[in-house]
Design an enzyme around this catalytic site. Structure first.
Site, PDB file in Angstrom:
ATOM      1  N   ASP A 117      57.271 -33.818 -29.305  1.00 35.87           N
ATOM      2  CA  ASP A 117      56.861 -32.984 -28.240  1.00 35.87           C
ATOM      3  C   ASP A 117      55.999 -33.579 -27.151  1.00 35.87           C
ATOM      4  O   ASP A 117      55.384 -35.060 -27.304  1.00 35.87           O
ATOM      5  CB  ASP A 117      55.643 -32.537 -29.237  1.00 35.87           C
ATOM      6  N   TYR A 119      53.904 -33.946 -22.760  1.00 38.43           N
ATOM      7  CA  TYR A 119      51.964 -33.758 -22.666  1.00 38.43           C
ATOM      8  C   TYR A 119      52.033 -33.447 -21.124  1.00 38.43           C
ATOM      9  O   TYR A 119      51.998 -34.538 -20.904  1.00 38.43           O
ATOM     10  CB  TYR A 119      51.001 -34.987 -23.313  1.00 38.43           C
ATOM     11  N   HIS A 124      47.183 -28.633 -17.570  1.00 40.49           N
ATOM     12  CA  HIS A 124      47.067 -28.545 -18.584  1.00 40.49           C
ATOM     13  C   HIS A 124      45.754 -29.941 -19.039  1.00 40.49           C
ATOM     14  O   HIS A 124      44.586 -30.536 -19.654  1.00 40.49           O
ATOM     15  CB  HIS A 124      48.241 -28.943 -19.751  1.00 40.49           C
ATOM     16  N   ARG A 133      35.214 -34.297 -22.265  1.00 42.93           N
ATOM     17  CA  ARG A 133      34.588 -35.684 -21.576  1.00 42.93           C
ATOM     18  C   ARG A 133      34.633 -34.681 -19.996  1.00 42.93           C
ATOM     19  O   ARG A 133      34.851 -35.085 -18.758  1.00 42.93           O
ATOM     20  CB  ARG A 133      35.075 -36.381 -21.286  1.00 42.93           C
ATOM     21  N   GLU A 190      50.001 -23.473 -28.235  1.00 43.74           N
ATOM     22  CA  GLU A 190      50.435 -24.153 -27.254  1.00 43.74           C
ATOM     23  C   GLU A 190      51.409 -23.078 -26.710  1.00 43.74           C
ATOM     24  O   GLU A 190      52.669 -23.538 -27.220  1.00 43.74           O
ATOM     25  CB  GLU A 190      51.146 -25.703 -27.280  1.00 43.74           C
ATOM     26  N   GLU A 192      54.999 -24.089 -24.560  1.00 42.10           N
ATOM     27  CA  GLU A 192      55.871 -24.740 -24.458  1.00 42.10           C
ATOM     28  C   GLU A 192      57.503 -23.973 -24.295  1.00 42.10           C
ATOM     29  O   GLU A 192      57.820 -23.386 -24.625  1.00 42.10           O
ATOM     30  CB  GLU A 192      55.968 -25.905 -25.177  1.00 42.10           C
ATOM     31  N   ASP A 224      53.536 -24.980 -30.135  1.00 41.29           N
ATOM     32  CA  ASP A 224      52.971 -25.787 -30.749  1.00 41.29           C
ATOM     33  C   ASP A 224      51.914 -25.481 -31.454  1.00 41.29           C
ATOM     34  O   ASP A 224      50.716 -25.645 -31.322  1.00 41.29           O
ATOM     35  CB  ASP A 224      53.377 -27.218 -29.836  1.00 41.29           C
ATOM     36  N   ARG A 228      42.587 -27.986 -34.187  1.00 38.36           N
ATOM     37  CA  ARG A 228      41.840 -28.591 -32.651  1.00 38.36           C
ATOM     38  C   ARG A 228      41.548 -29.275 -33.447  1.00 38.36           C
ATOM     39  O   ARG A 228      40.853 -30.036 -33.037  1.00 38.36           O
ATOM     40  CB  ARG A 228      41.249 -27.574 -32.353  1.00 38.36           C
ATOM     41  N   GLN A 231      42.695 -32.340 -35.434  1.00 37.14           N
ATOM     42  CA  GLN A 231      43.160 -33.014 -34.213  1.00 37.14           C
ATOM     43  C   GLN A 231      41.911 -34.410 -33.883  1.00 37.14           C
ATOM     44  O   GLN A 231      42.347 -35.991 -33.704  1.00 37.14           O
ATOM     45  CB  GLN A 231      43.959 -32.591 -33.057  1.00 37.14           C
ATOM     46  N   LYS A 244      49.289 -30.721 -36.052  1.00 37.50           N
ATOM     47  CA  LYS A 244      50.839 -30.664 -35.469  1.00 37.50           C
ATOM     48  C   LYS A 244      51.510 -30.217 -36.519  1.00 37.50           C
ATOM     49  O   LYS A 244      52.478 -29.129 -36.140  1.00 37.50           O
ATOM     50  CB  LYS A 244      50.877 -31.204 -34.171  1.00 37.50           C
ATOM     51  N   THR A 248      55.586 -25.334 -36.693  1.00 32.90           N
ATOM     52  CA  THR A 248      55.908 -25.613 -34.943  1.00 32.90           C
ATOM     53  C   THR A 248      56.791 -24.043 -34.697  1.00 32.90           C
ATOM     54  O   THR A 248      58.211 -24.260 -35.880  1.00 32.90           O
ATOM     55  CB  THR A 248      57.178 -26.677 -34.061  1.00 32.90           C
ATOM     56  N   THR A 335      52.330 -28.190 -23.518  1.00 32.56           N
ATOM     57  CA  THR A 335      51.632 -27.055 -23.001  1.00 32.56           C
ATOM     58  C   THR A 335      51.800 -26.682 -21.117  1.00 32.56           C
ATOM     59  O   THR A 335      51.920 -27.119 -20.707  1.00 32.56           O
ATOM     60  CB  THR A 335      50.014 -27.168 -23.011  1.00 32.56           C
ATOM     61  N   GLU A 349      41.496 -23.857 -23.878  1.00 28.20           N
ATOM     62  CA  GLU A 349      41.820 -24.027 -21.830  1.00 28.20           C
ATOM     63  C   GLU A 349      41.090 -22.344 -21.723  1.00 28.20           C
ATOM     64  O   GLU A 349      40.282 -22.106 -21.077  1.00 28.20           O
ATOM     65  CB  GLU A 349      43.139 -23.710 -21.557  1.00 28.20           C
TER      66      GLU A 349
END
Length: 403
Positions: A117, A119, A124, A133, A190, A192, A224, A228, A231, A244, A248, A335, A349
């Site tokens: 997978d 990114y 995203h 952050r 997610e 995808e 996916d 969280r 993770q 994860k 899937t 994603t 999100e």
């Protein structure tokens, strides 16, 4: 023209002809099928009936033997399919092998060899950075130099419709002094796009971006599922693992690359210019329109054409170290998120990390998934003459943790 009665707006017209595995009436035998309009053509039976040379490739109940064949065979099967469905002389012979879609049970279309997978959505990645952050949001320093990815778990790639059990594991919110163990409290999705490898490659020989269509058979939709909270705690310093690997989900129909010619668009401008092995001369951005529904309500419409890294670049990066491709490998885009609020491809999100609950049309609100929630991701692409190419749906319902 076709001897079939097809609606003008069908997502499964003669310009699509995707492949999958199905069964009928509780009979365990699985067949290879092609959805056409409101029916599924039993391709296993049709090939045997017409004594097609490729008939032996369609008898195992999964697509792997066909996937392993050459692109020349893929073209031959597609050409024969179009002949069968357009020439009236085949009508009486093949009509008996058409099964109403409502009577079929779909299965995982292929045996998954490996799962990777990526990114690859800049929107995203920036959203995730800002969520986690807010005072120092930025892309990782390597993000625009290479397609970031992780190696997933092939054994938990499931067919659409397979329930998803809420995973358990360790989690530690920033406000907690110590980790705790239990069911995930921040279960997410997610949206995808997946790419299914057909022809394998040799260990030690990288696959170039120009050879993408010689190895990739087709495209599907992927969910996916992501825990969280698990993770966040386990990704210190390595990447996703238990967050994860529990599930899937993939859509039942694999749309061949040949059906997506009208969906091909130029990829996004990349700055800095990537290394030579990641450069491309062909347009393999794809104008796919996704939709995410939660309990029947449309909550987002992510556009795949906004992805920063394209599928040929991902494939080239996947093999540049000499790793080989195997028939049945699946790699996913990561994603899919667009620039607008209603184009976000995850609940992370949509709820901005849980800080901004979003409201459903029935008055309920969500941050992350609750037990009993059902998520459906669908997608279409432009076809010739204004038609739409359909991918079907990838569907999954959340079941409570057993513990």
């Amino acid at each position: 023209m076709t001897w079939l009665e097809l609606a003008d707006d069908t997502p499964f017209g003669l310009d699509n002809l995707p492949y999958g595995a199905f069964s009928v009436g509780g009979v365990p035998e699985r067949r290879i099928g092609v959805p056409v309009g409101e029916h599924v053509l039993d391709l296993t039976a049709a090939a045997a009936e017409t004594a097609a040379a490729f008939a032996p490739l369609l008898t195992s109940g999964v697509l792997n033997p066909l996937l392993a064949a050459s692109p020349g065979t893929w073209r031959e099967v597609r050409e024969r399919l179009r002949d069968w469905l357009t020439e009236p002389r085949y009508a009486d012979q093949l009509r008996k092998h058409l099964v109403p879609q409502g009577e079929v049970t779909t299965h995982l279309a292929f045996e998954v060899a490996d799962y990777v997978d990526f990114y690859s959505s800049e929107h995203h990645a920036l959203n995730a950075s800002e969520i986690f952050r807010p005072d120092a949001a930025e892309l990782p320093p390597n993000w625009k130099h290479l397609p970031i990815g992780y190696h997933g778990r092939a054994g938990t790639v499931f067919a659409s419709g397979t329930p998803v059990v809420r995973p358990r594991g360790q989690r530690k919110p920033r406000s907690a002094d110590a980790p705790s163990f239990g069911p995930s409290r921040l279960l997410d999705i997610e949206a995808e796009v997946g790419f299914v490898v057909g022809a394998p490659s040799t260990v030690g020989t990288p696959v170039s971006t120009e050879d993408f269509a010689d190895h990739v058979f087709g495209v599907c939709l992927v969910n996916d599922w992501s825990a969280r909270d698990l993770q966040a705690w386990e990704s210190q310093p390595l990447g996703p693992f238990l967050a994860k690997s529990f599930a899937t989900s993939v859509s039942p129909w694999i749309v061949p690359l040949a059906a997506l010619d009208h969906a091909r668009v130029e990829g996004p401008k990349q700055d800095p210019e990537p290394f030579d092995y990641l450069r491309t001369t062909e347009n393999w951005g794809l104008d796919l329109a996704l939709e995410i529904r939660l309990n029947g309500h449309l909550v987002s419409s992510p556009p795949f054409a906004t992805q920063y890294w394209t599928a040929p670049q991902q494939l080239a990066h996947l093999t540049i170290n000499g790793a080989s491709l195997r028939t049945g490998d699946l790699y996913a885009s990561g994603t899919v998120t667009g620039p607008e609020r209603d184009q976000r491809g995850s609940l992370l999100e949509l709820s901005w990390g849980g800080r901004e609950p979003f409201e459903l049309p029935d008055g309920q609100t969500r941050t992350f998934l609750e037990d009993g929630d059902e998520v459906v991701i669908s997608g279409t692409a432009p076809g010739p003459g204004g038609a739409r190419i359909g991918f079907g749906e990838v569907r999954g319902k959340v079941l409570p943790s057993p513990g």
